[in-house]
Design a protein around this motif. Structure first.
Motif, mmCIF file in Angstrom:
data_model
loop_
_atom_site.group_PDB
_atom_site.id
_atom_site.type_symbol
_atom_site.label_atom_id
_atom_site.label_comp_id
_atom_site.label_asym_id
_atom_site.label_seq_id
_atom_site.Cartn_x
_atom_site.Cartn_y
_atom_site.Cartn_z
ATOM 1 N N ALA A 67 0.824 -1.203 0.000
ATOM 2 C CA ALA A 67 0.000 0.000 0.000
ATOM 3 C C ALA A 67 0.864 1.261 0.000
ATOM 4 O O ALA A 67 0.479 2.278 -0.563
ATOM 5 C CB ALA A 67 -0.919 -0.007 1.208
ATOM 6 N N GLN A 90 5.408 0.768 -4.391
ATOM 7 C CA GLN A 90 5.011 0.076 -5.611
ATOM 8 C C GLN A 90 5.595 -1.337 -5.584
ATOM 9 O O GLN A 90 6.650 -1.586 -6.116
ATOM 10 C CB GLN A 90 5.500 0.860 -6.834
ATOM 11 N N ARG A 145 5.195 -5.289 -6.582
ATOM 12 C CA ARG A 145 4.502 -6.085 -7.594
ATOM 13 C C ARG A 145 4.701 -7.567 -7.316
ATOM 14 O O ARG A 145 5.770 -8.000 -6.907
ATOM 15 C CB ARG A 145 5.059 -5.760 -8.970
ATOM 16 N N TYR A 173 9.203 -8.478 -9.490
ATOM 17 C CA TYR A 173 8.254 -9.044 -8.528
ATOM 18 C C TYR A 173 8.959 -9.315 -7.203
ATOM 19 O O TYR A 173 10.103 -9.760 -7.181
ATOM 20 C CB TYR A 173 7.683 -10.372 -9.032
ATOM 21 N N ASP A 216 -5.497 -9.332 -5.980
ATOM 22 C CA ASP A 216 -5.872 -7.989 -6.427
ATOM 23 C C ASP A 216 -5.085 -7.654 -7.693
ATOM 24 O O ASP A 216 -3.855 -7.668 -7.688
ATOM 25 C CB ASP A 216 -5.559 -6.978 -5.324
ATOM 26 N N PRO A 217 -5.768 -7.351 -8.790
ATOM 27 C CA PRO A 217 -5.078 -7.065 -10.047
ATOM 28 C C PRO A 217 -4.178 -5.834 -9.989
ATOM 29 O O PRO A 217 -3.274 -5.683 -10.800
ATOM 30 C CB PRO A 217 -6.201 -6.870 -11.065
ATOM 31 N N GLU A 218 -4.392 -4.969 -9.011
ATOM 32 C CA GLU A 218 -3.520 -3.801 -8.878
ATOM 33 C C GLU A 218 -2.194 -4.160 -8.210
ATOM 34 O O GLU A 218 -1.209 -3.453 -8.376
ATOM 35 C CB GLU A 218 -4.227 -2.705 -8.082
ATOM 36 N N LEU A 219 -2.174 -5.241 -7.453
ATOM 37 C CA LEU A 219 -0.960 -5.639 -6.736
ATOM 38 C C LEU A 219 -0.247 -6.812 -7.401
ATOM 39 O O LEU A 219 0.936 -7.031 -7.159
ATOM 40 C CB LEU A 219 -1.289 -6.011 -5.287
ATOM 41 N N GLU A 254 0.136 -9.426 -11.045
ATOM 42 C CA GLU A 254 -0.160 -9.585 -12.463
ATOM 43 C C GLU A 254 0.119 -11.017 -12.882
ATOM 44 O O GLU A 254 0.973 -11.700 -12.316
ATOM 45 C CB GLU A 254 0.631 -8.593 -13.314
#
Length: 166
Positions: free
Chosen positions: A17, A20, A22, A135, A150-153, A155
């Protein structure tokens, strides 16, 4: 394993949060089973399994034939020959059981040995993709280990991993 993953994610998500961070995810089994090397290894193990199965069937047939022969003549046998034949049948049955157990163990070992380089190749590709894409971790979504990401966190790294294997 799921508890450990949960605890890890509970510590990582607050960091995500504020920075950034990933994560990647993919289905290990889906990629593994689609690999050409996997298909070759599986075919090799399947061929070996067919050979063991044929030998087990031959042994069972031999035992069944001897047992049927024994049943036909047992009334006419003197006690010492009867005991000898029963002992032979018992020994044959024990040998067949031991062979079946050995065959199962050897097949499992052959499968492990055949798949080891394939899994190593996949694991190396996962590590490369993880580093290349920045990642912090790459999750395996098999067996409902991660029912929601969560697609924001995170991929989907499936295609990148497939490309890295080639």
């Amino acid at each position: 394993m799921k508890k450990l993953l949960f605890v890890f994610l509970m510590f990582v998500l607050p960091l995500a949060a504020s920075a950034q961070v990933r994560m990647g995810y993919f289905s290990y089994n889906a990629i593994l089973t689609s690999m050409t090397d996997y298909q070759l290894a599986k075919r090799s193990v399947d061929d070996l399994r067919l050979k063991y199965d044929a030998e087990m069937k031959r042994s069972e047939k031999e035992f069944n034939d001897k047992y049927e022969e024994f049943l036909e003549v047992q009334r006419d046998l003197v006690p010492s020959i009867l005991r000898k034949r029963q002992a032979e049948l018992q020994e044959l049955m024990e040998k067949n059981t031991a062979f079946k157990n050995d065959a199962m163990r050897l097949l499992k070992q052959a499968e492990t040995d055949a798949l080891a380089p394939v899994k190593r190749k996949l694991n190396e590709a996962v590590a490369r993709v993880g580093k290349e894409h920045g990642y912090i971790l790459v999750l395996n979504t098999d067996n409902d280990a991660c029912p929601y990401i969560d697609p924001e966190l995170g991929e989907d790294a499936t295609e990148a991993i497939k490309e890295a294997i080639k």
